[in-house]
Design a protein around this motif. Structure first.
Motif, PDB file in Angstrom:
ATOM      1  N   GLU A  47     -40.973   4.754  -6.765  1.00 37.23           N
ATOM      2  CA  GLU A  47     -42.304   4.458  -6.835  1.00 37.23           C
ATOM      3  C   GLU A  47     -42.280   3.160  -7.616  1.00 37.23           C
ATOM      4  O   GLU A  47     -43.003   2.433  -7.523  1.00 37.23           O
ATOM      5  CB  GLU A  47     -43.217   5.415  -7.395  1.00 37.23           C
ATOM      6  N   VAL A  51     -43.416  -0.326  -6.177  1.00 38.44           N
ATOM      7  CA  VAL A  51     -44.769  -0.840  -7.036  1.00 38.44           C
ATOM      8  C   VAL A  51     -44.689  -2.318  -7.793  1.00 38.44           C
ATOM      9  O   VAL A  51     -45.382  -3.250  -7.449  1.00 38.44           O
ATOM     10  CB  VAL A  51     -45.381   0.217  -7.848  1.00 38.44           C
ATOM     11  N   PHE A  58     -48.917   2.913  -6.600  1.00 34.98           N
ATOM     12  CA  PHE A  58     -48.424   4.158  -7.435  1.00 34.98           C
ATOM     13  C   PHE A  58     -48.898   5.462  -7.285  1.00 34.98           C
ATOM     14  O   PHE A  58     -49.799   5.724  -7.055  1.00 34.98           O
ATOM     15  CB  PHE A  58     -48.357   3.999  -8.890  1.00 34.98           C
ATOM     16  N   ASP A  60     -48.547   6.937  -3.720  1.00 33.00           N
ATOM     17  CA  ASP A  60     -48.457   7.362  -2.469  1.00 33.00           C
ATOM     18  C   ASP A  60     -47.547   7.780  -1.829  1.00 33.00           C
ATOM     19  O   ASP A  60     -47.599   8.187  -0.761  1.00 33.00           O
ATOM     20  CB  ASP A  60     -48.653   5.667  -1.877  1.00 33.00           C
ATOM     21  N   THR A  61     -46.108   7.862  -2.313  1.00 35.95           N
ATOM     22  CA  THR A  61     -45.068   8.644  -1.895  1.00 35.95           C
ATOM     23  C   THR A  61     -45.490  10.439  -1.693  1.00 35.95           C
ATOM     24  O   THR A  61     -46.072  10.647  -2.599  1.00 35.95           O
ATOM     25  CB  THR A  61     -43.890   8.289  -2.533  1.00 35.95           C
ATOM     26  N   LEU A 115     -48.115  11.974  -4.457  1.00 33.80           N
ATOM     27  CA  LEU A 115     -46.873  12.290  -5.370  1.00 33.80           C
ATOM     28  C   LEU A 115     -47.136  13.477  -6.191  1.00 33.80           C
ATOM     29  O   LEU A 115     -45.938  14.123  -6.091  1.00 33.80           O
ATOM     30  CB  LEU A 115     -46.495  10.846  -6.175  1.00 33.80           C
TER      31      LEU A 115
END
Length: 145
Positions: A47, A51, A58, A60-61, A115
């Motif tokens: 991440e 980013v 940050f 979004d995973t 996340l």
């Protein structure tokens, strides 16, 4: 198995029996949760890199990816048990309860970045599966054996 091989096997972590099955719930939980932490740290690292490159925001995973190492450990322990209904039934029940519990935890944490909700869900899945699998496969094996 020679004495040296047996001594080496007992010195490893997690501790395993002669068939390669993890001997204690504490070992199973400890190693699987350590794998989960490593997975979360790897996701945080990725991440941060993405980013900093300007590719996304940050968090979004999907945090569910953190469960990869614990699932690998669970698969290894699953394979160590001889084929039969106890191992399949314990694995299916553990997986169903783990996924449902993880989804519930993710739902309760809605609003946080993916996340973090996914990592929380992966942690719940890991603990629930480990407990159900460890006790379930042994109980079913005694009942059918």
């Amino acid at each position: 198995m020679s004495g040296a091989q047996q001594q080496q096997q007992q010195a490893t972590f997690p501790r395993r029996d002669a068939e390669g099955r993890i001997r204690t719930l504490g070992d199973l939980l400890g190693v699987s949760l350590a794998g989960l932490v490593i997975g979360v740290l790897a996701l945080l690292l990725f991440e941060g890199v993405f980013v900093s490159l300007g590719d996304g925001r940050f968090g979004d995973t999907n945090g569910w990816l953190a469960v990869i190492l614990p699932l690998w450990l669970f698969w290894d322990d699953f394979r160590a048990w001889e084929f039969g209904a106890p191992r399949v039934l314990a694995a299916l029940v553990g997986l169903a309860l783990g996924v449902l519990s993880g989804l519930l935890a993710a739902g309760l944490a809605a609003g946080l970045p993916a996340l973090f909700t996914g990592a929380l869900a992966a942690a719940v899945l890991t603990v629930v599966y480990a407990v159900v699998w460890f006790h379930g496969v042994r109980w079913l094996d005694r009942r059918t054996g």
